[in-house]
Design a protein around this motif. Structure first.
Motif, PDB file in Angstrom:
ATOM      1  N   UNK A 451      13.367   8.605  54.156  1.00  0.00           N
ATOM      2  CA  UNK A 451      12.221   7.729  53.892  1.00  0.00           C
ATOM      3  C   UNK A 451      10.984   8.561  53.552  1.00  0.00           C
ATOM      4  N   UNK A 452      10.815   9.663  54.275  1.00  0.00           N
ATOM      5  CA  UNK A 452       9.699  10.568  53.977  1.00  0.00           C
ATOM      6  C   UNK A 452       9.856  11.143  52.571  1.00  0.00           C
ATOM      7  N   UNK A 453      11.064  11.568  52.224  1.00  0.00           N
ATOM      8  CA  UNK A 453      11.337  12.102  50.892  1.00  0.00           C
ATOM      9  C   UNK A 453      10.990  11.067  49.828  1.00  0.00           C
ATOM     10  N   UNK A 454      11.383   9.818  50.073  1.00  0.00           N
ATOM     11  CA  UNK A 454      11.103   8.752  49.113  1.00  0.00           C
ATOM     12  C   UNK A 454       9.614   8.608  48.868  1.00  0.00           C
ATOM     13  N   UNK A 455       8.815   8.760  49.920  1.00  0.00           N
ATOM     14  CA  UNK A 455       7.363   8.602  49.793  1.00  0.00           C
ATOM     15  C   UNK A 455       6.725   9.782  49.068  1.00  0.00           C
ATOM     16  N   UNK A 456       7.033  10.992  49.514  1.00  0.00           N
ATOM     17  CA  UNK A 456       6.320  12.143  48.951  1.00  0.00           C
ATOM     18  C   UNK A 456       6.815  12.504  47.553  1.00  0.00           C
ATOM     19  N   UNK A 457       8.016  12.068  47.187  1.00  0.00           N
ATOM     20  CA  UNK A 457       8.490  12.367  45.835  1.00  0.00           C
ATOM     21  C   UNK A 457       7.786  11.506  44.795  1.00  0.00           C
ATOM     22  N   UNK A 458       7.011  10.527  45.250  1.00  0.00           N
ATOM     23  CA  UNK A 458       6.259   9.668  44.327  1.00  0.00           C
ATOM     24  C   UNK A 458       4.838  10.167  44.100  1.00  0.00           C
ATOM     25  N   UNK A 459       4.489  11.285  44.722  1.00  0.00           N
ATOM     26  CA  UNK A 459       3.143  11.841  44.556  1.00  0.00           C
ATOM     27  C   UNK A 459       3.147  12.811  43.385  1.00  0.00           C
ATOM     28  N   UNK A 460       2.387  12.481  42.356  1.00  0.00           N
ATOM     29  CA  UNK A 460       2.357  13.324  41.162  1.00  0.00           C
ATOM     30  C   UNK A 460       0.910  13.572  40.758  1.00  0.00           C
ATOM     31  N   UNK A 461       0.450  14.788  40.970  1.00  0.00           N
ATOM     32  CA  UNK A 461      -0.908  15.162  40.579  1.00  0.00           C
ATOM     33  C   UNK A 461      -0.920  16.654  40.323  1.00  0.00           C
ATOM     34  N   UNK A 462      -1.678  17.067  39.326  1.00  0.00           N
ATOM     35  CA  UNK A 462      -1.708  18.473  38.935  1.00  0.00           C
ATOM     36  C   UNK A 462      -2.141  19.386  40.064  1.00  0.00           C
ATOM     37  N   UNK A 463      -2.965  18.889  40.976  1.00  0.00           N
ATOM     38  CA  UNK A 463      -3.478  19.728  42.056  1.00  0.00           C
ATOM     39  C   UNK A 463      -2.791  19.460  43.391  1.00  0.00           C
ATOM     40  N   UNK A 464      -1.619  18.882  43.348  1.00  0.00           N
ATOM     41  CA  UNK A 464      -0.821  18.659  44.552  1.00  0.00           C
ATOM     42  C   UNK A 464       0.508  19.395  44.393  1.00  0.00           C
ATOM     43  N   UNK A 465       0.917  20.120  45.429  1.00  0.00           N
ATOM     44  CA  UNK A 465       2.202  20.813  45.394  1.00  0.00           C
ATOM     45  C   UNK A 465       3.319  19.788  45.225  1.00  0.00           C
ATOM     46  N   UNK A 466       4.065  19.952  44.169  1.00  0.00           N
ATOM     47  CA  UNK A 466       5.084  18.968  43.810  1.00  0.00           C
ATOM     48  C   UNK A 466       6.379  19.239  44.571  1.00  0.00           C
ATOM     49  N   UNK A 467       6.936  18.179  45.167  1.00  0.00           N
ATOM     50  CA  UNK A 467       8.253  18.291  45.783  1.00  0.00           C
ATOM     51  C   UNK A 467       9.290  18.277  44.662  1.00  0.00           C
ATOM     52  N   UNK A 468      10.024  19.374  44.507  1.00  0.00           N
ATOM     53  CA  UNK A 468      10.987  19.452  43.415  1.00  0.00           C
ATOM     54  C   UNK A 468      12.424  19.317  43.900  1.00  0.00           C
ATOM     55  N   UNK A 469      12.633  19.460  45.193  1.00  0.00           N
ATOM     56  CA  UNK A 469      13.984  19.333  45.710  1.00  0.00           C
ATOM     57  C   UNK A 469      13.992  19.127  47.204  1.00  0.00           C
ATOM     58  N   UNK A 470      15.150  18.775  47.734  1.00  0.00           N
ATOM     59  CA  UNK A 470      15.281  18.568  49.175  1.00  0.00           C
ATOM     60  C   UNK A 470      16.748  18.711  49.555  1.00  0.00           C
ATOM     61  N   UNK A 471      16.975  18.879  50.831  1.00  0.00           N
ATOM     62  CA  UNK A 471      18.341  18.949  51.346  1.00  0.00           C
ATOM     63  C   UNK A 471      18.360  18.317  52.731  1.00  0.00           C
ATOM     64  N   UNK A 472      19.279  17.408  52.957  1.00  0.00           N
ATOM     65  CA  UNK A 472      19.434  16.785  54.268  1.00  0.00           C
ATOM     66  C   UNK A 472      20.908  16.842  54.653  1.00  0.00           C
ATOM     67  N   UNK A 473      21.225  17.844  55.450  1.00  0.00           N
ATOM     68  CA  UNK A 473      22.583  18.005  55.956  1.00  0.00           C
ATOM     69  C   UNK A 473      22.504  18.234  57.456  1.00  0.00           C
ATOM     70  N   UNK A 474      23.598  18.026  58.179  1.00  0.00           N
ATOM     71  CA  UNK A 474      23.555  18.124  59.641  1.00  0.00           C
ATOM     72  C   UNK A 474      22.854  19.392  60.127  1.00  0.00           C
ATOM     73  N   UNK A 475      21.776  19.195  60.893  1.00  0.00           N
ATOM     74  CA  UNK A 475      21.029  20.310  61.451  1.00  0.00           C
ATOM     75  C   UNK A 475      19.972  20.874  60.528  1.00  0.00           C
ATOM     76  N   UNK A 476      19.879  20.368  59.325  1.00  0.00           N
ATOM     77  CA  UNK A 476      18.924  20.906  58.363  1.00  0.00           C
ATOM     78  C   UNK A 476      18.235  19.779  57.593  1.00  0.00           C
ATOM     79  N   UNK A 477      16.914  19.788  57.657  1.00  0.00           N
ATOM     80  CA  UNK A 477      16.087  18.971  56.776  1.00  0.00           C
ATOM     81  C   UNK A 477      15.160  19.923  56.036  1.00  0.00           C
ATOM     82  N   UNK A 478      15.349  20.067  54.732  1.00  0.00           N
ATOM     83  CA  UNK A 478      14.648  21.072  53.956  1.00  0.00           C
ATOM     84  C   UNK A 478      13.858  20.425  52.825  1.00  0.00           C
ATOM     85  N   UNK A 479      12.644  20.911  52.638  1.00  0.00           N
ATOM     86  CA  UNK A 479      11.798  20.499  51.520  1.00  0.00           C
ATOM     87  C   UNK A 479      11.644  21.693  50.589  1.00  0.00           C
ATOM     88  N   UNK A 480      11.782  21.472  49.291  1.00  0.00           N
ATOM     89  CA  UNK A 480      11.735  22.565  48.322  1.00  0.00           C
ATOM     90  C   UNK A 480      10.571  22.332  47.364  1.00  0.00           C
TER      91      UNK A 480
END
Length: 707
Positions: A451-480
């Motif tokens: 749900x967090x990924x869904x929200x932040x992946x909709x933020x698009x602005x030149x001066x905001x660090x863009x979320x380009x990838x993610x990984x959600x597997x057992x024991x790991x929640x990663x933002x790229x």
């Protein structure tokens, strides 16, 4: 007696009508406020009869150029009145305005990001506006005509036209636009007139080939390639002054034209070469696909022995295709944990096609949202995407596999450790082909990560660090995220060694402006609004050109204790630990602290300083309006190279942001407007003699800068 009774009744009706008219003449307060701001931004011109800078009744008192329906302003027509100044910052409050015309004046500055949202006709032609086309235009679904001709607008036109089904007249002529035409021009099915002449557009005009235009003028640009035959059907077509190819067009070039099988006109030529070409092309694709499969099998066999993705394995790879909202339903399936809702699972785990920072030039205007297409996009396309917009499309970040991220980070080794952020540690992911990403391991597991990924992946602005990838597997929640090679503003200001080049005054103001625009986007553009809750110099990342990118946007739900997250020196006075204590005005306060860091070069809290100087805000705030004291506060690394009046104006903005009472702090849109002036004036100073002599300019020159 009967006539007298009728007289009383008639009198009563007359009085009642006057009362109703008086009530209806009381203009909506938001419209009044917006027109007050516009009047002041136009330098309170005398030619605007009836207008006021505070209060008033535009509808009831018939302000010049204003038309109303009931109590709402519906039209602003101030064309050709010799007006000067800018358009202010509150036009978005004019919710009922459909006709907005300030053409043929002497207005300057950027066109405000927010224009009247219900506009049908916008005419700002014949002024001196700079910057780009504001992205808010992309949301005006009722817009029928847009005229921005004869200004000084520049840069590439963003891909913002896909949601303007009624647009019939578009005039961008006589500006300084450059780059390729946006592909979304092709979606303007009702467009009848398109004027692009006398700009610096490049590339082909293929995006216009499917349009049914009455009039097209593309003269005096830098277009190349061939002119589609379909253009010859337009009643008025002008294309001189370009670099058209003199050779014969490819056989297939004439196929896409107005979607009319008009054989008698010669538009559709013999298709047999095209068919033969498709057959040959298909065979080639099949062979390449077979070779790719063999190579993939070979590489999978040996992948467990390497720590980095092989460069040859990543060549030619592209991201999982983005999907638009119309076709998203086709892709919403139950996917493995490593795949995103709304995306097909990647055919390969190696999604490493990210372009390096030096492949594009950053500007201050906004960038468009993901192109609405169903094909994968190139590395360069990825860098040029996105304007300021928070959309409602499905997740656009790429689902990545844990095994690939582990390989790229050396198993999250200490040698790849970048630092510990507010919600977890950050690691550098390096690929053999030179790609570098930042991977953030999220410690918290209490929230719905997808749900967090869904929200932040909709933020698009030149001066905001863009979320380009993610990984959600057992024991790991990663933002790229993209990796910014110049680190954070905190490191640049406070941890630089003696050999580092200090930030110039112009760069500091530019960093402040870019960050302010990011916060303005979160507060005033996103719906619902987003409170950052973690604005600090450590979360402002600098790219290779020292342009700012605000990180940790949309991650506030992970922060359990804002005071501990922010650190000493940033806590707003009103924050006492309760989540409800922290508001948008608290973000404004934290931004003001960052501006203080830019001004002084000091940390927000420094225990090594004398006790009275340890808390930066407490020490500096009383001195911000003292010219002599202010000069002593400036970062010594600047060596006095700054425009004195610009410094004073910058300090004024800080003073407003760090006020103790939240209600007295300005909204971020006002902060942006003030900093735009600082940037413009600093640029003027540089043009008139450079920053090296700016501090020694006369009072007369300073008066010229600031009026």
């Amino acid at each position: 007696m009967v006539p007298l009774a009728l007289l009383y009744v008639a009198h009563f009706i007359f009085v009642l009508e006057l009362f109703i008219v008086r009530i209806s003449a009381e203009t909506d307060s938001s419209d009044v406020s917006a027109l007050n701001v516009l009047y002041k931004s136009l330098n309170s011109p005398s030619q605007l009869a009836g207008w006021k800078s505070n209060g008033g009744d535009p509808c009831g008192k018939s302000w010049k150029g204003i038309a109303c329906l009931d109590a709402s302003v519906t039209e602003i027509n101030l064309s050709g009145l010799g007006l000067t100044g800018t358009l202010g910052y509150q036009l978005s409050s004019l919710a009922s305005v459909t006709n907005f015309d300030l053409s043929k004046n002497n207005l300057h500055g950027d066109i405000p990001y927010q224009l009247p949202p219900s506009s049908i006709h916008i005419n700002l032609a014949g002024n001196a506006f700079t910057g780009g086309i504001p992205y808010s235009i992309s949301e005006m679904s009722g817009l029928e005509s847009l005229n921005l001709a004869n200004n000084q607008l520049s840069g590439q036109v963003s891909d913002m036209f896909s949601k303007l089904p009624k647009l019939s007249n578009l005039d961008l002529s006589f500006n300084r636009f450059s780059g390729n035409l946006p592909q979304s021009f092709g979606s303007l099915k009702r467009l009848k007139t398109l004027y692009l002449q006398n700009n610096q557009f490049t590339g082909s005009v293929s995006s216009l080939a499917s349009l049914h235009l009455d009039s097209l003028n593309i003269q005096n640009n830098q277009f190349t390639g061939w002119i589609p035959d379909g253009f010859k059907k337009f009643n008025n077509f002008q294309a001189g002054g370009n670099s058209w190819s003199s050779s014969q067009a490819p056989p297939h070039y004439h196929v896409y034209n107005n979607n009319n099988d008009d054989r008698s006109s010669g538009v559709f030529e013999d298709k047999s070469p095209v068919i033969n070409g498709l057959v040959i092309g298909g065979a080639i694709v099949a062979v390449l696909f077979f070779i790719t499969v063999l190579l993939t099998l070979v590489k999978k066999k040996s992948s467990h022995t390497v720590h980095y993705i092989d460069e040859s394995d990543s060549q030619g790879r592209s991201f999982t295709p983005l999907v638009n909202h119309e076709k998203a339903a086709d892709h919403v399936d139950v996917l493995p944990s490593s795949a995103a809702v709304g995306l097909k699972a990647p055919s390969s785990g190696r999604n490493s096609s990210f372009s390096s920072e030096n492949e594009f030039k950053i500007k201050f205007y906004s960038k468009p949202p993901p192109s609405e297409r169903n094909s994968s996009f190139s590395e360069n396309d990825f860098k040029v995407k996105f304007n300021s917009k928070r959309n409602t499309d499905p997740i656009t970040a790429t689902a990545m596999l844990l095994v690939d991220l582990q390989a790229a980070t050396g198993g999250f080794s200490t040698t790849r450790f970048v630092g510990k952020g507010s919600i977890g540690c950050v690691y550098k992911a390096k690929y053999a082909d030179g790609k570098v990403l930042a991977v953030k391991k999220v410690d918290s597991t209490s929230l719905d990560f997808m749900e967090v990924i869904s929200d932040i992946s909709k933020l698009h602005h030149l001066n905001i660090s863009e979320l380009v990838g993610f990984c959600s597997e057992p024991g790991y929640n990663l933002l790229v995220y993209e990796y910014e090679r110049n680190g954070s503003l905190h490191d640049f200001l406070h941890l630089s060694d003696d050999y580092s080049k200090p930030l110039t005054w112009e760069t500091r103001v530019r960093i402040a402006l870019g960050t302010a625009r990011a916060v303005e986007y979160l507060h005033e553009v996103c719906s619902p609004c987003i409170i950052h809750k973690n604005i600090k110099s450590a979360n402002i990342l600098l790219d290779v050109e020292l342009n700012p990118h605000l990180s940790d946007c949309g991650l506030a739900d992970f922060f359990q204790d804002t005071s501990r997250t922010l650190g000493a020196g940033y806590q707003p006075p009103e924050y006492n630990g309760a989540p409800s204590d922290y508001t948008m005005k608290s973000d404004v306060y934290c931004f003001g602290v960052v501006m203080l860091e830019l001004l002084t070069g000091r940390k927000p809290f420094d225990s090594s300083k004398p006790r009275a100087e340890q808390c930066l805000v407490r020490w500096v705030r009383p001195q911000l309006h003292d010219i002599d004291a202010l000069a002593q506060l400036v970062d010594p690394a600047l060596h006095g190279l700054y425009p004195p009046k610009a410094l004073s104006r910058f300090a004024d903005v800080i003073s407003l942001c760090v006020q103790s009472e939240p209600e007295f702090r300005p909204p971020m849109s006002e902060v942006v407007q003030a900093l735009v002036l600082c940037v413009q004036r600093s640029s003027i100073s540089k043009k008139l003699g450079g920053e090296s002599s700016a501090s020694r300019r006369s009072d007369e020159s300073d008066h010229y800068y600031y009026g």
